[in-house]
Design a protein around this motif. Structure first.
Motif, PDB file in Angstrom:
ATOM      1  N   LEU A  54       0.825  -1.195   0.000  1.00 29.09           N
ATOM      2  CA  LEU A  54       0.000   0.000   0.000  1.00 29.09           C
ATOM      3  C   LEU A  54       0.863   1.251   0.000  1.00 29.09           C
ATOM      4  CD1 LEU A  54      -2.819   1.214   0.125  1.00 29.09           C
ATOM      5  CD2 LEU A  54      -2.735   1.016   2.620  1.00 29.09           C
ATOM      6  N   THR A  98       2.180   1.819  -3.460  1.00 34.84           N
ATOM      7  CA  THR A  98       1.151   2.359  -4.349  1.00 34.84           C
ATOM      8  C   THR A  98       0.957   3.855  -4.106  1.00 34.84           C
ATOM      9  OG1 THR A  98       0.009   0.232  -4.437  1.00 34.84           O
ATOM     10  CG2 THR A  98      -1.248   2.177  -5.072  1.00 34.84           C
ATOM     11  N   LEU A 108      -6.382   3.308 -11.203  1.00 40.04           N
ATOM     12  CA  LEU A 108      -5.881   2.114 -10.518  1.00 40.04           C
ATOM     13  C   LEU A 108      -5.024   2.497  -9.321  1.00 40.04           C
ATOM     14  CD1 LEU A 108      -4.940  -0.094 -13.600  1.00 40.04           C
ATOM     15  CD2 LEU A 108      -6.892  -0.379 -12.075  1.00 40.04           C
ATOM     16  N   HIS A 138      -7.067   3.395  -6.499  1.00 39.20           N
ATOM     17  CA  HIS A 138      -7.948   2.305  -6.067  1.00 39.20           C
ATOM     18  C   HIS A 138      -9.413   2.633  -6.346  1.00 39.20           C
ATOM     19  CE1 HIS A 138      -4.650   0.156  -4.170  1.00 39.20           C
ATOM     20  NE2 HIS A 138      -4.288   1.280  -3.577  1.00 39.20           N
ATOM     21  N   ARG A 139      -9.639   3.156  -7.536  1.00 38.99           N
ATOM     22  CA  ARG A 139     -11.000   3.444  -7.963  1.00 38.99           C
ATOM     23  C   ARG A 139     -11.260   2.729  -9.285  1.00 38.99           C
ATOM     24  NH1 ARG A 139     -11.146   4.363  -3.647  1.00 38.99           N
ATOM     25  NH2 ARG A 139     -11.758   6.189  -2.439  1.00 38.99           N
ATOM     26  N   ARG A 140     -12.513   2.400  -9.517  1.00 36.86           N
ATOM     27  CA  ARG A 140     -12.895   1.743 -10.771  1.00 36.86           C
ATOM     28  C   ARG A 140     -12.667   2.702 -11.930  1.00 36.86           C
ATOM     29  NH1 ARG A 140     -18.776  -0.731 -10.949  1.00 36.86           N
ATOM     30  NH2 ARG A 140     -17.785  -1.978  -9.304  1.00 36.86           N
TER      31      ARG A 140
END
Length: 263
Positions: A6, A9, A93, A96-98
């Motif tokens: 994490l 990222t 990405l 962390h979202r669609r």
């Protein structure tokens, strides 16, 4: 391990945003340049202004803090930083979202090398988006279908097939061609069924063409096809074509349709 992943990222998100912010100048985005800058590129407050989001919220986002941002927020930042579709999807990405809907972030242009490739082809070739708008073509395709003589809104293969009487007269097998291309268009619609631009086109064609309206309400199971099969050319010669499609841009669903004269 999960914590280190994490953190990595978040670090990548920070590096990504700073990198793309540093690539832009105020002039690139229509902002006045004020005074000397310690570092190249846009300031955080300029990105926040362009995106229409709060400076504090954008700062925390760029710093990779554990905040909950919406898809709308990420999309606004993407547009402010002039990201292309691949970069936009990568940012989603990292956040962390669609990723956004297929047509929600589309640039109506193709890479120059793709245009050069088509220009070097002796056979007709053009590039379509998911909505079947023809956004680029070569001279052979222009001679065959007259794209440059049409207004931009008319350069749509569905509109040409169902709402252009002049082209219809040049298609000896119009019924077969139109039904097969419509079958393929219906498949493509599945990638963005709620897209407003797609729905607007469908509604317009239903009003313009009784054939389109009837076939749309009663789906058939014809073979799928991206190109016109039989066409009378400028020399009044009936020519049969085969086709292949090449992927130009996966994220924007851009495809090149290439015509080959059939034996």
């Amino acid at each position: 391990m999960a914590g280190r992943s994490l953190d990595r990222t978040r670090s990548e998100l920070t590096e990504f945003l700073i990198h793309h912010r540093s690539k832009l100048t105020p002039a690139d985005v229509g902002l006045p340049s004020t005074g000397r800058r310690r570092t190249p590129g846009l300031r955080r407050e300029e990105v926040a202004t362009l995106a229409g989001v709060g400076l504090t919220w954008y700062t925390w986002f760029e710093q990779g803090r554990d905040i909950n941002v919406s898809e709308s927020f990420v999309l606004k930042v993407s547009k402010a930083l002039r990201l292309d579709d691949a970069e936009c999807c990568h940012l989603f990405l990292l956040a962390h979202r669609r990723p956004p809907p297929v047509e929600a972030y589309q640039w109506q242009e193709i890479p120059p090398l793709v245009q050069r490739l088509m220009d070097d082809m002796p056979r007709p070739a053009y590039v379509m988006n998911l909505r079947w708008d023809v956004i680029a073509w070569n001279a052979a395709a222009d001679a065959l279908l007259g794209f440059s003589d049409r207004e931009p809104g008319e350069r749509n293969m569905m509109r040409l097939l169902f709402a252009d009487p002049a082209l219809r007269r040049r298609l000896p097998d119009w019924r077969q061609d139109a039904s097969r291309l419509l079958a393929q268009f219906r498949c493509d619609l599945a990638a963005a069924p709620e897209d407003p631009a797609m729905q607007e086109l469908i509604e317009a064609l239903a009003k313009l063409s009784p054939d389109f309206r009837r076939w749309w309400e009663q789906p058939n199971h014809e073979a799928y096809r991206y190109g016109i099969g039989t066409l009378i050319n400028a020399d009044s010669v009936t020519q049969t074509y085969e086709h292949t499609t090449l992927l130009v841009d996966e994220h924007r669903h851009l495809r090149m349709v290439v015509y080959f004269t059939a034996d």
